[in-house]
Every structure is written in structure tokens, then in C-alpha cells.
Enzyme design. Structure first.
Site, PDB file in Angstrom:
ATOM      1  N   ASP A 177       0.824  -1.199   0.000  1.00 57.83           N
ATOM      2  CA  ASP A 177       0.000   0.000   0.000  1.00 57.83           C
ATOM      3  C   ASP A 177       0.870   1.265   0.000  1.00 57.83           C
ATOM      4  OD1 ASP A 177      -2.366   1.359  -0.139  1.00 57.83           O
ATOM      5  OD2 ASP A 177      -3.074   0.817   1.862  1.00 57.83           O
ATOM      6  N   GLU A 228       3.281   6.551  -2.805  1.00 60.85           N
ATOM      7  CA  GLU A 228       3.194   7.690  -3.717  1.00 60.85           C
ATOM      8  C   GLU A 228       3.810   8.963  -3.148  1.00 60.85           C
ATOM      9  OE1 GLU A 228      -0.584   5.132  -3.952  1.00 60.85           O
ATOM     10  OE2 GLU A 228       0.405   6.286  -2.354  1.00 60.85           O
ATOM     11  N   ASP A 258      -8.598   3.939  -4.030  1.00 60.95           N
ATOM     12  CA  ASP A 258      -9.727   4.169  -3.118  1.00 60.95           C
ATOM     13  C   ASP A 258     -10.929   4.748  -3.861  1.00 60.95           C
ATOM     14  OD1 ASP A 258      -8.001   3.268  -1.213  1.00 60.95           O
ATOM     15  OD2 ASP A 258      -7.494   5.253  -0.439  1.00 60.95           O
TER      16      ASP A 258
END
Length: 799
Positions: free
Chosen positions: A477, A480, A541
């Protein structure tokens, strides 16, 4: 104002502020922490100096090396009534002493030939004192060079190279590089200042900018766009599918949703409907203006002080094959990963995990993976690679029991460590985190520096310990937010390392997984070019809405056109509880992607919705599990050819003009066409490429063109190409219990069709096998069965 009124207002303010939802998005273009970096602004700043590529001053066709002369320009302003106009004008030198610096520098230019379809153009804006020897983005670190595949000839005013698939011309003055297909059609070419003499719109040609603020340089590679040309790719982009007319910022970002222009998975690659693709071989920020400012100009604004561009000639399949030969093809994931993944935010304990495993079997929801998200630590989100003993008394036995029952366990983690994390001091003491210019941390958190081999070793040791306990796969996860101003072990700043961070992160997890488990598999959110080598990635998401469901498809199709074979998304959306009517339609869409996971705000488990929903979800899941032989074979073939499992129609039908216009349906593998229901309807308009198509559920037959088609019992439209034999397997509750020795070939064929083919790949097989069936009486028969020692086939003619 009375004291009581002031107190009341203060209370409203405080409690109103506290009531703001905990997950709030970054405002775009607000110049806040980790906002995407749009490099195009430097090319519009009239304080900067510009150098326009003008003429080829030297060239050796044997080596492909030469020099290009650049002329110096500045923007000048001029008032025209009530407008302030701005255009570039020639400029004199402003350096002192004038004897030491060039007004019009002559700088290196090079052309290389990677294959008979691929060429490479390199230009620099200045000397390269630390040239990169190997690139993490290229599968072998360096690109091959095969000049023998292109025949050279001298032409009037320049040079020409020809291969069996195309040609390239290099014109001396004005300097142009023009790329043609094998029939001589111009695909694209560099733009010179003289190409804009017929317009009042000030447009930059092929050039570079020298910033007035710090004298750093960036390249502006300007190429032509032709009328009706369409552009696709650039990674997992959720905006309009065709990028023509858009400005795309390639900067890895926590997009906080999928209905905005920022991207978790930007990829510096795109393809054109004219028959070429482009890979911008850089990790700096890149902004591409695909004719947004000036309709006929494709402006690639590259943060780097050189331009390194690969061009691929061919149809979409050929372009993807060439691009992934260069940057790597996806590894083939294990069979069980293609089963259903059950998740939510989050299962907090061993008991919850065991309960959901029990209920999945109780309600007969075929499943292969149970994912534990952010709640398996002592403190939620505080990732320290330790199961909380209070929550998981015996995690190792839990995973062993689950494995016995056909469940693999996936664990969430991320590469950021808060000051309260028990590993924080160790990370700092061992110098494993990205630093700032002073040697401190750029952020509050410690961000692992994956450019440091010692960091990778430390990090992989944490994952290995969990693999030893029974974990099967990790959710990779975030990734970024690598500090753009950070100083990295590689010796470079985040200007070069930020976009590379997801690739380094993906690679670190995939390689320890391969070493310890024998397969390559991750579940990642962020990427860069080359990340496709380390499957798989999911769509971030998503909002729980029809618009998000539609955007997911555009993002998945765009990523597939950027070299990624495998992709998934959160079925039903992520941000809030999924409305039942949306979740009902989204589930079969998820079942027809390469991998499928339900995840997001609870509840996600189908038995926690209505009885009717549970039955519908089960039917969609059963359909996927029975289709597993088709899915598995298509996955293998996709990974070997650099093709996406979920394909834009024009990948298979490049000569069908209509196929280039459709972004709300797709091909699932080579033989099945899928059209999800993005609204609460029972039918929808579907475009079918040329040929005959047979409805997978209703068996109705359609010819190519537009049709209004009703969904079957499962709320989705799925059609099969005439002449396809789709392999099926007996339903099992996990892939572990599937019997691959007996497969059924369901033959979708009209009365006029006499043969059909199927692709089959067995779990222990070496290659995809083509099985041919021929009509005999009222059925089709397999002749011959090339897998007769391993698998027997039953045929069923669907009509």
C-alpha cells in the site's frame, strides 16, 4: 456579544471541525505537501530562456550520433488593445564573459534501433557528467541496439533508415525527425519553429528550457499530432479514455479517489491510433500536452535535462509486445490468486478472521484469499510487522488452519513509519530512511529509502519472518509520497527518485516473495514504468457510486494499454458502505477482471446484505470459478505477450474505427466481451466489433454493430465470439479443490460454424495449448486431444 454566545459559537466551531471526516483528500493544484509537480509551468514562464532545436550540424549514419544546433529565445510581451500578447523572440547572450559561453549551443543527438519496430531518440541540453549506466525501468538494465535491422540511405537534405515495418527520416535544416509506417504514412515527427509560421498561437517547437531561478534545464520534446489521431495510455488514468485534448501530469500521487486527474499509477508510455507508441524513459516529473494548448502539437515536457524517447511502430498488440520486451512482461501469478479475495477495513482479530473464513464456506462463497488490512498490529495503522498477541493469540496456527481449508492470507503494510512506531529508532539509527538536505527527516514520518540496498535487506527480513509464519502475499500500500526534495542513497534527489519509488517498492516485495514462496505476487497501489513485471496492482480508493464504477473501467483499460497484464479494484467501491444495488452490479464486473477483491468500509461480506443479494453474489462468484480454466489460460497468454487481460476493443480490432471510440465495455481475454451495468438498469447499448457474437447467459445471437442488449440473470452483459470454445471446470469452493483432469468445453458457435478453438493452460503446464473442436452431428468433438494424458474434455454446444 454575550459570553454565552461566544462560548456557543466556539463550541460549534470546535465540534464542527472535529466532525470533518477522518479521510479528507488533498486539494489539487493547491501547492500543498506532495501535490503533483506540473513541469509544463516552466515552459510558460517568460522569465526563463528557451533553446529551439534548429539544424543538424553533424551526423554519422554508422553510429547514429550527431549534434543539433539550438537557437536562443525569450518570451517577449506586446500589448494589443486590451490583451497582453506573449511570443518567443530571438535573444542575445546574457552571460559574462561573452567569450566563455555559447549563444547557440551544438548539443548531442543520437538515434538507435532497438528492433525492427523500435527506435530510440536521445537529445541532451548539456554535458552529462554522470550518465546512467543501467536503468531500473528496462528489464535488462540497458536497451539493445540492432542497427543492422535498418537499412541506411542518403536522401536529399538528410538521412533515411528503413526496416521491414517502417522508416525514419532525419532532415538537416530545418531539423526534423519523421517516423513513417511500412506503407509510407507519416506517423509523427518533431516540430520545428518554422512549422508554426502559419499560426498566431505561440507554440514551442522541440526545445529545452533554462530556468532563470537556478539555471537547471528541462527538455520539451514537441511532436506532431494529425487530424483524428487518438491517444491512449499514460497509466491508470481515470479521466476521459482518449487523452487527445488533455494535459496529463505524470507524477505518482495518492489520488484520494478515482474521479480526478491525479494518478496512483502514472506510466510514461502512450500509444496512438495512427500506429505508434512512445515510451518516455525518465523518472522525473513529466507533463504531456496532447494537443490541449495547440491542437496539432504533442508537447512532452520532461523534467530531465535530456530527452530519451522510444518509438514503437505497429498495431496495439505489436506495440505492447515491443514495449514490454523493453521494460518487462508481467510474471504469471499463482492459480489461487485468481480466486476471490475477501476483505474489509478491517478484520481486527484472529476471531474475526476465523469467523469470516467459516461463513465464506457456510454460505458457499468460493474464496481463496482472506485479507487483513490495517488492524493486525497493537495499534491500528502502526505497522511494525508484528501480529498483536492480544488480538491474534496464535496467528501461525490460524493461517495454517486457513490454508488447510483453501484460504491464503494477505497482510497490509506500508513503507512509512511514524515516530511512535517501535521500529522508528532502528530505522533512523541504521540510516534506512530518506533524509533532507540537513540530514534530518523531510516529513514527520521515516520513509524507507529503497534506493539503499541495506534498507531493502532490512525490509525484506521483516517480510520473510511473516512468510515463515504462513503469510502468502502482502498488500503493498501507499508508496506515492516519496519526498520530492529528499536526498536518497542513490545520490539523487526526489526529483528523480519520487516516481521511481513505487517501482523500487514493488520490486523489493516481489523479489522476497519469489525467493520465499516461489511465485511473484503483490497487491500494490502505486507504480511506474516497469512495475508491470511485479503483479498485481489494484485501482485505489474508489468512491461508492456509478461514476466511480465507470471511472474504474477507464483506469483499468488505460493501465492495460500501458503494459500491465493484471489489475483489480475494490468491488463495490471503497469510501463508504456500498449501496446494495451498486454492489450487486459491481460484483460481476469484478468477476470479469483478472483478479477480484471485495474491500472497503464495512460491511463487505455478502451475507450481511439481503438474502437476494447473497444469492446474486454467489452466482457471480460461481460463474468466475467455473470459468477458471479460461481465465487461467488467458492470463498465461497475456503475460507472455504483454497484453492486458482486460482489453480495449481496439487491441483485438485495430481496423474497426468504432472500436477506438468505446470506453465502457471491454474484452476479457481474447474471446469474451463484457459490458457492465453502470446504472440501475436491466439493459444497455453495446457496441460489437465485426463478426457474430453469442450472449454468454441468454444464448441470443448478434452481429457486429450497436445493439440494446438485456443482461441475463447475473446483472452484466457478456458475449462470446463465434467459434470460441470456452473451457469450464466443475465448481469448487477454492482453486485448491478444483479437478483439472476433467474440463468441459462450452462451444459458442452458430449453425454455419464447423470448428471452434479453446486456449487451455494447466496448473502444472509449460505452455498454453490450443484445443480444436470440430462439428460432428449435433455436437462438437475434440480432435486430437493434445492433453489426453492429463485432461479429458467433455464438449457442450451452446445454441
Amino acid at each position: 456579544m454575550k459570553k454565552t454566545q461566544i462560548t456557543a459559537l466556539f463550541s460549534i466551531f470546535v465540534f464542527g471541525f472535529l466532525a470533518i471526516p477522518k479521510a479528507t483528500a488533498q486539494i489539487q493544484n493547491a501547492d500543498v505537501l506532495n501535490a503533483p509537480m506540473d513541469i509544463s509551468k516552466d515552459f510558460q514562464n517568460y522569465l526563463n530562456t528557451f533553446y529551439f532545436a534548429d539544424e543538424l550540424t553533424a551526423f554519422d549514419p554508422q553510429t547514429g550520433k550527431g549534434t543539433v544546433k539550438y537557437l536562443r529565445y525569450n518570451y517577449k510581451t506586446r500589448q494589443a488593445f486590451n490583451n497582453m500578447m506573449m511570443k518567443p523572440d530571438m535573444e542575445k547572450a546574457n552571460e559574462f564573459p561573452a567569450t566563455e559561453y555559447e549563444v547557440s549551443p551544438e548539443l548531442p543527438f543520437q538515434i538507435q534501433f532497438v528492433s525492427d519496430r523500435t527506435l530510440r531518440i536521445k537529445t541532451t541540453s548539456g554535458p552529462q557528467f554522470r550518465p546512467q549506466k543501467e536503468s531500473l525501468m528496462l528489464v535488462d538494465g540497458v536497451a539493445p541496439n540492432h542497427p543492422e535491422l535498418w537499412k541506411y540511405s542518403k536522401i536529399e537534405g538528410g538521412y533515411k533508415f528503413i526496416s521491414k515495418h517502417g522508416s525514419v527520416e532525419i532532415q538537416t535544416k530545418p531539423w526534423h525527425v519523421k517516423i513513417y509506417d511500412e506503407k509510407g504514412k507519416l506517423l509523427t515527427g518533431t516540430l520545428h519553429d518554422s512549422d508554426f509560421k502559419n499560426t498566431y498561437t505561440p507554440t514551442l517547437p522541440f526545445s529545452y528550457v533554462r530556468r532563470n531561478s537556478d539555471y537547471s534545464r528541462s527538455m520539451g520534446a514537441a511532436f506532431s499530432l494529425e487530424p483524428d489521431e487518438k491517444i491512449f495510455g499514460c497509466g491508470e488514468s481515470f479521466t476521459q479514455f482518449n487523452k487527445r485534448g488533455q494535459k496529463v501530469v505524470l507524477w505518482t500521487d495518492d489520488a484520494n479517489g478515482i474521479q480526478n486527474e491525479t494518478m496512483y499509477k502514472p506510466v510514461p508510455f502512450y500509444m496512438s491510433s495512427r500506429g505508434y507508441g512512445v515510451f518516455m524513459h525518465h523518472s522525473t516529473p513529466i507533463t504531456v500536452d496532447f494537443g490541449r494548448y495547440f491542437g496539432s502539437a504533442n508537447e512532452m515536457y520532461i523534467g530531465d535535462d535530456e530527452a530519451d524517447l522510444f518509438f514503437f511502430i505497429g498495431e496495439p498488440k505489436e506495440i505492447l509486445d515491443e514495449y514490454t520486451n523493453l521494460t518487462g512482461k508481467a510474471a504469471m501469478p499463482p492459480l489461487w490468486s485468481f480466486g476471490f479475495w475477501m476483505s474489509r477495513i478491517t478484520y481486527f482479530s484472529e476471531k474475526e478472521g476465523r469467523d469470516v473464513a467459516r461463513d465464506l464456506r457456510k454460505y458457499k462463497i468460493p474464496t481463496d484469499v482472506i485479507h487483513f488490512d490495517t488492524g493486525w498490529f497493537d495499534v491500528d495503522w502502526r505497522n511494525n510487522y508484528e501480529f498483536a498477541k492480544s488480538r491474534f493469540p496464535d496467528a501461525e496456527k490460524m493461517m495454517s488452519d486457513m490454508k488447510e481449508d483453501g484460504f491464503h492470507v494477505c497482510l497490509w503494510q506500508l513503507p512509512y513509519f511514524t515516530p511512535k512506531n517501535t521500529l522508528f529508532n532502528e530505522i533512523m539509527d541504521k540510516n534506512l530512511a530518506v533524509r533532507d538536505r540537513k540530514g534530518n527527516l523531510p516529513y514527520e514520518d521515516a520513509v524507507l529509502d529503497f534506493s539503499n540496498p541495506e534498507t531493502v535487506t532490512w525490509y525484506q527480513s521483516k517480510l520473510k519472518r511473516l512468510f515463515d509464519q504462513g503469510v502468502s502475499v502482502f498488500k503493498v500500500d501507499f508508496g506515492e509520497a516519496a519526498p520530492p526534495d529528499g536526498i536518497y542513497h542513490s545520490g539523487r534527489t526526489g526529483f528523480y527518485e519520487h516516481n521511481l519509488y513505487p517501482l523500487r517498492y514493488n520490486k523489493a516485495v516481489a523479489e522476497i516473495t519469489q525467493k520465499e514462496k516461489g511465485y511473484t505476487l503483490i497487491w500494490a497501489r502505486s507504480t511506474w514504468a516497469g512495475s508491470q513485471r511485479y503483479p498485481l496492482h489494484w485501482g485505489g480508493d474508489a468512491e461508492t457510486s456509478n461514476g466511480a464504477m465507470s471511472a474504474e473501467l477507464r483506469g483499468g483499460l488505460s493501465l492495460g494499454l500501458s503494459g500491465f497484464s493484471f489489475w483489480s479494484h475494490d468491488v463495490g467501491g471503497f469510501a463508504t458502505k456500498s449501496p446494495e444495488n451498486l454492489y450487486r452490479r459491481w460484483a460481476p464486473f469484478g468477476m470479469f477482471t483478472s483478479h477480484v477483491r471485495s474491500h472497503g468500509e464495512p460491511p463487505r461480506e455478502p451475507w450481511l446484505y439481503s438474502k437476494d443479494f447473497l444469492e446474486g453474489f454467489r452466482n457471480a462468484d460461481n460463474m468466475r470459478y467455473e470459468l477458471m480454466p479460461y481465465i487461467y489460460a488467458q492470463a498465461k497468454e497475456s503475460s507472455s505477450k504483454g497484453l492486458p487481460m482486460m482489453r480495449a476493443l481496439f487491441v483485438e480490432y485495430p481496423n474497426d474505427p468504432g472500436a477506438w471510440l468505446v470506453d465502457n465495455e471491454y474484452l476479457f481475454g481474447s474471446s469474451m466481451l463484457v459490458a457492465p451495468l453502470f446504472e440501475e438498469v436491466t439493459e444497455r447499448d453495446v457496441y460489437l466489433p465485426e463478426g457474430t457474437w453469442i450472449d454468454y447467459q441468454t444464448k441470443k445471437v448478434y452481429q457486429g454493430g450497436w445493439h440494446k442488449i438485456k443482461a441475463g440473470a447475473i446483472p452484466i452483459v457478456v458475449l462470446v465470439r463465434d467459434g470460441s470454445a470456452i473451457p469450464h471446470i466443475a465448481l469448487a469452493q477454492s482453486t485448491k479443490d478444483m479437478d483439472w483432469s476433467k474440463l468441459t468445453l462450452k462451444v459458442y458457435a452458430t449453425d454455419a460454424t464447423t470448428t471452434a478453438t479453446a486456449k487451455v493452460f494447466l496448473p502444472e503446464g509449460d505452455a498454453v495449448q490450443t484445443i480444436t473442436v470440430s462439428k460432428k452431428g449435433n455436437n462438437f468433438e475434440v480432435a486430437p486431444n493434445v492433453l489426453n494424458r492429463k485432461t479429458t474434455f467433455k464438449t457442450e454446444w451452446i445454441k
